[in-house]
Design a protein around this motif. Sequence first.
Motif, mmCIF file in Angstrom:
data_model
loop_
_atom_site.group_PDB
_atom_site.id
_atom_site.type_symbol
_atom_site.label_atom_id
_atom_site.label_comp_id
_atom_site.label_asym_id
_atom_site.label_seq_id
_atom_site.Cartn_x
_atom_site.Cartn_y
_atom_site.Cartn_z
ATOM 1 N N TYR A 100 -7.548 6.898 -13.797
ATOM 2 C CA TYR A 100 -6.389 6.302 -14.462
ATOM 3 C C TYR A 100 -5.163 6.163 -13.573
ATOM 4 N N THR A 101 -5.375 6.057 -12.249
ATOM 5 C CA THR A 101 -4.241 5.788 -11.372
ATOM 6 C C THR A 101 -4.601 4.659 -10.407
ATOM 7 N N GLU A 102 -3.604 4.172 -9.705
ATOM 8 C CA GLU A 102 -3.758 3.075 -8.746
ATOM 9 C C GLU A 102 -3.874 3.644 -7.333
ATOM 10 N N TYR A 104 -2.949 2.498 -4.461
ATOM 11 C CA TYR A 104 -1.740 2.371 -3.630
ATOM 12 C C TYR A 104 -0.728 3.451 -3.983
ATOM 13 N N HIS A 105 -0.494 3.654 -5.285
ATOM 14 C CA HIS A 105 0.457 4.690 -5.702
ATOM 15 C C HIS A 105 -0.016 6.083 -5.297
ATOM 16 N N ARG A 108 0.139 6.792 -1.640
ATOM 17 C CA ARG A 108 1.541 6.908 -1.215
ATOM 18 C C ARG A 108 2.156 8.238 -1.646
ATOM 19 N N LEU A 109 1.842 8.662 -2.881
ATOM 20 C CA LEU A 109 2.371 9.940 -3.349
ATOM 21 C C LEU A 109 1.889 11.076 -2.453
ATOM 22 N N SER A 112 3.562 11.006 0.861
ATOM 23 C CA SER A 112 4.933 11.505 0.760
ATOM 24 C C SER A 112 4.957 13.024 0.691
ATOM 25 N N VAL A 198 -6.723 -4.393 -2.669
ATOM 26 C CA VAL A 198 -5.488 -3.844 -2.105
ATOM 27 C C VAL A 198 -5.322 -4.390 -0.689
ATOM 28 N N GLY A 200 -2.481 -3.789 1.482
ATOM 29 C CA GLY A 200 -1.867 -2.891 2.442
ATOM 30 C C GLY A 200 -0.982 -3.642 3.397
ATOM 31 N N LEU A 202 0.054 0.615 3.871
ATOM 32 C CA LEU A 202 0.906 1.532 3.125
ATOM 33 C C LEU A 202 2.335 1.395 3.657
ATOM 34 N N ASN A 203 3.318 1.710 2.814
ATOM 35 C CA ASN A 203 4.710 1.618 3.289
ATOM 36 C C ASN A 203 5.248 2.965 3.757
ATOM 37 N N LEU A 204 4.370 3.770 4.321
ATOM 38 C CA LEU A 204 4.761 5.051 4.917
ATOM 39 C C LEU A 204 3.874 5.320 6.128
#
Lengths: 451, 451
Positions: A100-102, A104-105, A108-109, A112, A198, A200, A202-204
């Motif tokens: 139940y998640t994406e 990309y998110h 990234r989490l 981080s 996706v 991409g 990633l933004n990190l």
Amino acid sequence: MSTNRQMILNFFMNSTGFHETAWRLPSAEPEGVTSLSLYKKMALIAEQAKFHTVFLADAYELGENVKHQALNRLEPYTLLSALAGVTERIGLVATVSTSYTEPYHTARLFASLDHLSGGRAGWNIVTTGIGKTHLNFGREQNYEHTERYQRALEFVQLATKLWDSWEDDALLFDKARGLYADVEHIHAVRHRSDIFAVEGPLNLPRPPQGYPVLAQAGSSEDGKELAARIGELIYTAQQTLADAQAFYADVKSRVEKYGRNPNEVKIVPGFSVIVGATESEAKEKEAELRESIIPELGLHRLSKRLKVDLFSYPLDGPVPELPDPATINENRSRFELMKNMIESEKLTIRQLIERVSGGNGHRTFAGTAEKVADELESWFTGGACDGFVIRPQALPSGLEDFARLVVPELQRRGLFHTEYRGTTLRENLGLARPNNQFSAQSQQRKGVQLA
Amino acid sequence: MSTNRQMILNFFMNSTGFHETAWRLPSAEPEGVTSLSLYKKMALIAEQAKFHTVFLADAYELGENVKHQALNRLEPYTLLSALAGVTERIGLVATVSTSYTEPYHTARLFASLDHLSGGRAGWNIVTTGIGKTHLNFGREQNYEHTERYQRALEFVQLATKLWDSWEDDALLFDKARGLYADVEHIHAVRHRSDIFAVEGPLNLPRPPQGYPVLAQAGSSEDGKELAARIGELIYTAQQTLADAQAFYADVKSRVEKYGRNPNEVKIVPGFSVIVGATESEAKEKEAELRESIIPELGLHRLSKRLKVDLFSYPLDGPVPELPDPATINENRSRFELMKNMIESEKLTIRQLIERVSGGNGHRTFAGTAEKVADELESWFTGGACDGFVIRPQALPSGLEDFARLVVPELQRRGLFHTEYRGTTLRENLGLARPNNQFSAQSQQRKGVQLA
């Protein structure tokens, strides 16, 4: 006992402990479920005791037991991010479901959290097939078992591409020339399948550990295959030494089948523990927890899990016959474990409630530090595990007891480290930093250009 | 000047400042983008200076400028969770887009942050219509403008139901009777529409603030309508006092139209600032930033934003004619603002780059603390705003300057508080804690039963 090999200890954290009515004890702080101070106190005790990780479960629905049972937690990712700011060495393992998640998110989490904590993040990868979670995400049903695991594998593989999308040398910080990053070393991932698309990158930048440590907890056939392919820290419920040995051998051989080094996969069964300064104190604590039990809560939970209406049978009579495990879609391996335990121990319904109230299927044990250390040692040296997930039945008191009494005993025996080996969780667990799949391609490209 | 009304100051935080090449300054710490220590240092300076909030933007794609421009941030929600553990009073406002997240997850994350921080969470509600974000989430296109705003409104309304799903008195903690929660006071939300289907309840008690503070930043027609219906802290880009006054009057009158109290909606324009101890020091800092500019970066960014290929025009010639704003789907209000600025000030391309490098469309200003305070005072007392979003052009140095020089000057004038008024962000902003929509229904039900 080898002096080189030492056990991994993970602290499974929740608000009031893993006995389901431990919140009723005088020492419990059930109001603490929403308060950083309770979790901060426990994380600091665990870090002082040199636990490798704080480990948090999760769910995306309320469930039905909150009338009688304490809420277990805040959202784990938030909580571990907050704890990253107030701890220095302990690993931070958050459960996030691939159902139940994406990607990309989620990638990234964890990137981080790994950056913020200086390389201490772990992701406990789970799939969600139980309860009514689907109704909170606009779906008519939860994903079916095989589909869940297909999605999980692809999700994790995609996440590794996103973490790798920045090569380690991509950042330049060249103030004079005005070059912040070398965009030749930042890559789109261009992942496209029936499940995910996706682009991409990633933004990190790539996390300090390359990837967060990948924990995994499925013990079904699909679960063990996923563990063997991508897992690094394998959490499992095992009731007996023989079962744990079999699971350990099974998973390690599957790991080899996929060309991975079995030492790079650490197997850590749950251990739901009560520690006393004396044997009688341990028994008193056990009795106190038994007295806290609310039979209605146990009957409700077990009826759902075992797919039998236990309310219609006498509490002190035998557990009635259970359905064929093949018919179970929700956490089938735990169902099988319970069915085996009920049949081999000929449990009454009341005895079953008492057994699972403290461990939820994980092994339970009450004793002195010496007895607890004996148990842990026998499994660890007996080829059953590489360490444990310590689930104190009462919190925060049970963690304090374990840290004060059991940890020094394990250290005295040379079974547990007295200081963190490194600064990242991978270093502390003895896991290599993964290679970057795009760097390897870059190298190849350069080779081709030179040829 | 009224001594009762004081301005709200938000600190817009990123890694190296809001001038897009400030990372090249000797005082910048571009490596700090992934490090908690840089953000912790800034959050503590901002809290010491009594800023109401730390405010973080976000995006779900890398964008194309990382060759020449510093990465702005970690994932904001992670970062603010970490900062919750090391700050005590400052509000924590994270941007999360309603276009690419799930209401259940987002409501839960903000509830967790609000609990962890003791009621200091704010959610900057944005929609995502720009760039290639859709490609990171399996969509062929971004959502169209109207659809984005429909989704945003329903998303927020649904989130409020989830936060309200636990009444404030739902938790009992009754150890003696074994009652943890009163399930009669925990409610399913049963939301079903063409966009979302969420059953609820949330798996966390109601946040300390009821809801996190709802910030919002759209300045388009749809954006202003959304602000008027659900916004509490409205971030906006305004270049002139007259434009800001018109926006202020417009939004406040829309708020009244929806039966809300205009005082419960705080309007805070962005202010991209350079502060010097003397006028010449301010000018020197401004020149230093101007010299850091990389024209290629500005040409690239502006060509995309203005939908004209500026590379094909002379840098010191006029900005060519721009397309009709009606044809713009991505951040149209910012496009209109820039078009007006270009036409009224007859800017060359180089001048335009210099203007937007420091403010990205927000008002820029360089001067002494006294001059800065004069500017802020004239807008604040002139009916243009309730406070500001302070965007230091260089970080961390520009925050240090503002905190050390401008804040005391504003306090001397009675325009800014010298201590936090309360413990929650709502208290500090002068916003009421919202009523619980389910409690009201419970009251009605009881009334009916008694009748």
